[in-house]
Enzyme design. Structure first.
Site, PDB file in Angstrom:
ATOM      1  N   ASP A 111     -54.412  54.530  67.763  1.00 33.37           N
ATOM      2  CA  ASP A 111     -54.852  54.687  69.665  1.00 33.37           C
ATOM      3  C   ASP A 111     -54.805  55.955  69.655  1.00 33.37           C
ATOM      4  O   ASP A 111     -54.170  55.333  71.183  1.00 33.37           O
ATOM      5  CB  ASP A 111     -54.663  53.946  69.867  1.00 33.37           C
ATOM      6  CG  ASP A 111     -52.892  53.225  69.992  1.00 33.37           C
ATOM      7  OD1 ASP A 111     -52.585  53.959  69.449  1.00 33.37           O
ATOM      8  OD2 ASP A 111     -52.140  52.253  70.278  1.00 33.37           O
ATOM      9  N   LYS A 162     -37.485  52.887  76.269  1.00 31.32           N
ATOM     10  CA  LYS A 162     -37.303  53.303  77.424  1.00 31.32           C
ATOM     11  C   LYS A 162     -36.617  53.266  78.555  1.00 31.32           C
ATOM     12  O   LYS A 162     -35.554  52.248  78.910  1.00 31.32           O
ATOM     13  CB  LYS A 162     -38.409  52.503  77.701  1.00 31.32           C
ATOM     14  CG  LYS A 162     -39.831  52.341  77.147  1.00 31.32           C
ATOM     15  CD  LYS A 162     -40.886  51.348  77.586  1.00 31.32           C
ATOM     16  CE  LYS A 162     -42.184  51.227  76.312  1.00 31.32           C
ATOM     17  NZ  LYS A 162     -43.299  50.048  77.454  1.00 31.32           N
ATOM     18  N   ASP A 223     -52.655  58.330  74.550  1.00 29.88           N
ATOM     19  CA  ASP A 223     -52.557  56.983  74.328  1.00 29.88           C
ATOM     20  C   ASP A 223     -53.224  56.855  75.234  1.00 29.88           C
ATOM     21  O   ASP A 223     -53.612  56.373  76.208  1.00 29.88           O
ATOM     22  CB  ASP A 223     -50.943  56.091  74.713  1.00 29.88           C
ATOM     23  CG  ASP A 223     -50.791  54.530  73.928  1.00 29.88           C
ATOM     24  OD1 ASP A 223     -51.514  54.179  74.389  1.00 29.88           O
ATOM     25  OD2 ASP A 223     -49.934  54.349  74.214  1.00 29.88           O
TER      26      ASP A 223
END
Length: 360
Positions: A111, A162, A223
Site C-alpha cells: 500500500d 509513534k 501511504d
C-alpha cells in the site's frame, strides 16, 4: 537480487467502502490495479520472482496476474488462512523463495506508492554487509509514524513507536515500508503465529546485535491507506509526479481509458482518470478524481478529489468534493457532498437530499 515478497494481505479497512469487494492492492490507480505499479517497478529494478503474500479476498489476485509472464515476472501466491501480521506473512511466504542464505530478498508493503531507487537500496545492503536494510523517508510531521534514528553511517540505532511529545521526536526519519533481508534472517522469524516486523522482528534483531542499515530516500512517498491519499496517489501517477512504467498512457492532466466516453464539452483535469466503460456527460467537470469502470457522471455534475466506484452514478448537477462513492451507489441530482463523506456500496441518496448551501 532476483526475488521479492510483496505483502498484499491487509483488509484495507481505512479505505472502505473501496475495499468491500476489492482488496486494497487491486483498487485501480491510474487505470490499473495499484499492485500493477509495484510489480512493474520491481521488474524494472531486476526482480524476476515475486511471492505475493495474500489473505483478504485472496482469490482475486491470481485470476488477474496469473503466472506474471505478462509483466515479465514469475509470480507465486501464498495465502494466510488467518492474518499473520507483517512478519508472519514474510515468514509464511519464505517457503517459495529460492535464494541462498546470504542472498538479498526484497520485501515491500502493498500500500505504498514510492519513487524509491530499489537498486540503490540493494547496493546499500550489499556494501554495508547488513542483515536487514530499510528504506527510510523524511516527513514533516512524524507523529503518526514509527521513528527510525540512525548514526552517521546510516546504521539503525532504535525503533521508536509513534511519539506523543515534542521531546520524543528525535528524528524525522520513518520506516517507509521497503526492506532488503538477508535470506537467512527471514528464517529466524517465528512461523505459524502473528508477528509484527515493525514491533517485534526489527527491535528484536537490534537487541540481539544484528546489523540493520537505513537508507534515506526522500523522493516521492505516499501511504495509500486513506481514500484521500489513494485519490491523490492515482492523480500523481497520471500527472507524472509519481513514477511508474505501468501507467497505460502518457502522463498529463487526464487519462481516459479505452471504451470510456467523455462529452466534448466536459472538463477533465488534475490527473483525473476515467475508467473503461465509464461516462462523463455534457457540461460535467472532474478534477483530480478517479472514475472507476462503468460509472456515470451525469450532465453538469462537478466532482473534485473524489473516487467514484464501479457502476456508481453521480446525478445531474451534483457537487462532490473529497468524497468516496462505493460500487453501484447512486448520488441523486443536486446533492452536495463534502470532504470525508463515504457513500456505501449500492446505497442511494435521493435527489436534493444532502446540501451544504441553499437550494437556490
Amino acid at each position: 537480487m532476483t526475488e521479492a515478497i510483496l505483502l498484499v494481505g491487509g483488509k484495507g479497512t481505512r479505505l472502505r467502502p473501496l475495499t468491500v469487494h476489492t482488496p486494497k492492492p487491486m483498487v485501480p490507480a491510474a487505470g490499473v490495479p495499484f499492485l500493477t505499479h509495484q510489480l512493474a517497478r520491481a521488474r524494472a529494478a531486476g526482480v524476476e520472482h515475486i511471492v505475493l503474500a495474500t489473505s483478504y479476498l485472496a482469490e482475486v489476485f491470481e485470476p488477474h496476474f496469473g503466472d506474471g509472464s505478462a509483466l515479465g515476472l514469475r509470480i507465486e501466491y501464498v495465502t494466510e488462512e488467518e492474518p499473520l501480521g507483517t512478519g508472519g506473512a514474510i515468514r509464511n511466504a519464505a517457503s517459495r523463495l529460492h535464494s541462498g542464505p546470504d542472498e538479498p530478498v526484497l520485501v515491500f508493503n502493498g500500500d505504498i506508492l514510492t519513487g524509491l531507487d530499489i537498486r540503490a537500496l540493494v547496493r546499500t545492503h550489499e556494501t554495508s554487509g547488513a542483515d536487514v536494510s530499510l528504506h527510510l523517508t523524511q516527513v514533516t510531521d512524524p507523529r503518526a509514524y514509527g521513528l527510525v534514528p540512525t548514526d552517521g553511517t546510516g546504521r539503525v540505532l532504535a525503533f521508536l513507536e509513534k511519539p506523543q511529545t515534542p521531546e520524543e521526536i528525535v528524528t524525522d526519519q520513518i520506516n517507509a515500508g521497503a526492506y532488503v533481508f538477508r535470506r537467512s534472517v527471514i528464517d529466524t522469524i517465528p512461523s505459524g503465529r502473528v508477528v509484527s516486523v515493525e514491533r517485534e522482528t526489527f527491535p528484536g534483531l537490534l537487541a540481539a546485535g544484528a546489523h540493520l542499515q537505513g537508507m534515506v530516500d526522500s523522493t516521492y512517498w505516499l501511504d495509500l491507506g486513506t481514500p484521500a491519499a489513494f485519490v491523490r496517489g492515482s492523480a500523481d501517477l497520471v500527472l507524472g509526479k509519481a513514477p511508474s512504467p505501468a501507467v497505460p498512457g502518457r502522463c498529463g492532466d487526464r487519462l481516459v481509458l479505452p471504451t470510456a466516453r467523455v462529452a466534448p464539452d466536459a472538463k477533465l483535469a488534475g490527473g483525473t482518470v476515467v475508467g473503461e466503460g465509464a461516462l462523463v456527460a455534457e457540461g460535467a467537470r472532474v478534477f483530480g478524481s478517479t472514475i472507476l469502470p462503468g460509472a456515470v457522471i451525469e450532465p453538469g455534475a462537478v466532482v473534485t478529489d473524489s473516487l467514484i466506484g464501479t457502476r456508481a452514478r453521480v446525478g445531474e448537477r451534483a457537487v462532490l468534493t473529497g468524497t468516496v462513492i462505493g460500487d453501484g451507489a447512486v448520488v441523486g441530482a443536486h446533492n452536495e457532498l463534502r470532504e470525508g463523506v463515504r457513500v456505501w456500496c449500492d446505497a442511494t441518496i435521493p435527489a436534493g437530499a444532502v446540501r451544504f448551501s441553499s437550494d437556490r
